[in-house]
Design an enzyme around this catalytic site. Structure first.
Site, mmCIF file in Angstrom:
data_model
loop_
_atom_site.group_PDB
_atom_site.id
_atom_site.type_symbol
_atom_site.label_atom_id
_atom_site.label_comp_id
_atom_site.label_asym_id
_atom_site.label_seq_id
_atom_site.Cartn_x
_atom_site.Cartn_y
_atom_site.Cartn_z
ATOM 1 N N THR A 131 83.974 100.388 92.426
ATOM 2 C CA THR A 131 83.941 101.558 91.558
ATOM 3 C C THR A 131 83.387 102.746 92.331
ATOM 4 O O THR A 131 82.442 102.575 93.099
ATOM 5 C CB THR A 131 82.953 101.258 90.407
ATOM 6 O OG1 THR A 131 83.339 100.053 89.793
ATOM 7 C CG2 THR A 131 82.883 102.383 89.410
ATOM 8 N N GLY A 161 85.577 97.339 81.436
ATOM 9 C CA GLY A 161 84.326 97.110 82.174
ATOM 10 C C GLY A 161 83.264 98.132 81.817
ATOM 11 O O GLY A 161 83.390 98.906 80.861
ATOM 12 N N ASP A 162 82.233 98.137 82.629
ATOM 13 C CA ASP A 162 81.091 99.021 82.375
ATOM 14 C C ASP A 162 81.408 100.496 82.609
ATOM 15 O O ASP A 162 80.693 101.367 82.108
ATOM 16 C CB ASP A 162 79.905 98.611 83.260
ATOM 17 C CG ASP A 162 80.236 98.703 84.740
ATOM 18 O OD1 ASP A 162 81.336 98.273 85.137
ATOM 19 O OD2 ASP A 162 79.394 99.208 85.505
ATOM 20 N N THR A 182 77.824 100.025 90.322
ATOM 21 C CA THR A 182 79.064 99.403 90.757
ATOM 22 C C THR A 182 78.830 97.905 90.792
ATOM 23 O O THR A 182 77.700 97.444 90.772
ATOM 24 C CB THR A 182 79.530 99.948 92.125
ATOM 25 O OG1 THR A 182 80.758 99.308 92.481
ATOM 26 C CG2 THR A 182 78.517 99.715 93.217
#
Ligand code: GLY
Length: 269
Positions: A131, A161-162, A182
């Site tokens: 990321t 995802g986050d 990340t």
């Protein structure tokens, strides 16, 4: 730095900086050329937060290569914080963004190879969760941040995802600082890492100490040695740090006098 030095806002610097990576087909975990899901569809997550504490995010966005810009549009042109899937794409198209095929010949070839050899999802350790997380502070001390990713390679269709979850992958409080993440997004969400780091900096911890506290929270998982999570933090004084649970995490620092890559310290030695 070019955007900041041209007198534009710290938020512009975040968006334009992340656009560079999203537009690069050689970066295989963000935007164009990002890893697809198990069915070969590239779906993107991103979020952005400004110095006033306003946030925008997109999740599960397909065929639009600049999710960070859509996240910014969500923040600035809607009453919402997070748009997902088809609705996010429709919103992007309404705002003049172009529909594109994000699966490059190279990532298609790799996905086809993966399909032949793997029945299960990829191992989160071996796979790249690179990321982009970008934090910036301008000469007036204003802070902003953004995150953008294609997420876990060959993830289950529908997985988010986050990187679209404010507080998990990103948090900015202009009075305190900012943090971003990340790595394996599931663990970042479950520990609400970036919010935790900013709150620890509010309590007086340095960026490094605050990142270490968030990384240590991962020890609640018996298997925290088989996945990777890394954090970056920046405080109001411009002090910064990165910290990871495992080795092999590097981050870039750019100021007017410096442009360098730093190897992060890590917990599991
Ligand atoms: N940290 C990116 C993701 O897990 O999707």
């Amino acid at each position: 730095m070019e955007v900041l030095n041209s007198g534009r806002s710290v938020l512009d610097a975040i968006e334009k900086g992340i656009n560079v990576v999203e537009n690069d087909p050689k970066v295989d975990s963000v935007g164009l050329g990002g890893y697809p899901d198990a069915e070969g569809n590239v779906t993107l997550d991103a979020c952005i937060m400004d110095s006033n504490g306003n946030a925008g995010a997109v999740a599960y966005l397909s065929n639009i290569k600049n999710p960070i810009s859509i996240a910014r549009h969500v923040k600035e042109k809607t009453a919402h914080v997070l748009l997902a899937g088809k609705g996010a794409q429709k919103f992007a198209l309404q705002n003049g963004f172009k529909k594109e095929n994000l699966l490059t010949p190279e990532t298609k070839k790799r996905w086809e190879r993966w399909k032949q050899t793997n029945k299960e999802m990829h191992d989160p350790v071996k796979d790249n969760h690179d990321t982009i997380g970008l934090l910036a502070i301008d000469k007036n001390g204003n802070i902003a941040g953004g995150v953008s990713t294609s997420g876990w390679a060959y993830k289950m269709p529908g997985r988010v995802g986050d990187s679209s979850i404010i507080g998990a992958s990103l948090f900015v409080d202009n009075n305190v600082g900012a943090a971003c993440a990340t790595g394996l997004g599931e663990k970042v969400i479950e520990t609400v890492g970036s919010f935790l780091i900013v709150e620890k900096m509010r309590e007086g911890y340095s960026p490094l100490e605050a990142c270490k506290i968030a990384i240590k929270r991962l020890s609640k998982y018996n298997n925290s040695n088989i996945f990777q999570v890394s954090y970056l933090a920046l405080n109001k004084d411009g002090e910064y740090a990165g910290f990871s649970n495992q080795k092999e995490f590097s981050y870039s620092i750019v100021t007017n006098n410096l442009s360098t890559i730093v190897k992060s310290d890590y917990l599991l030695k």
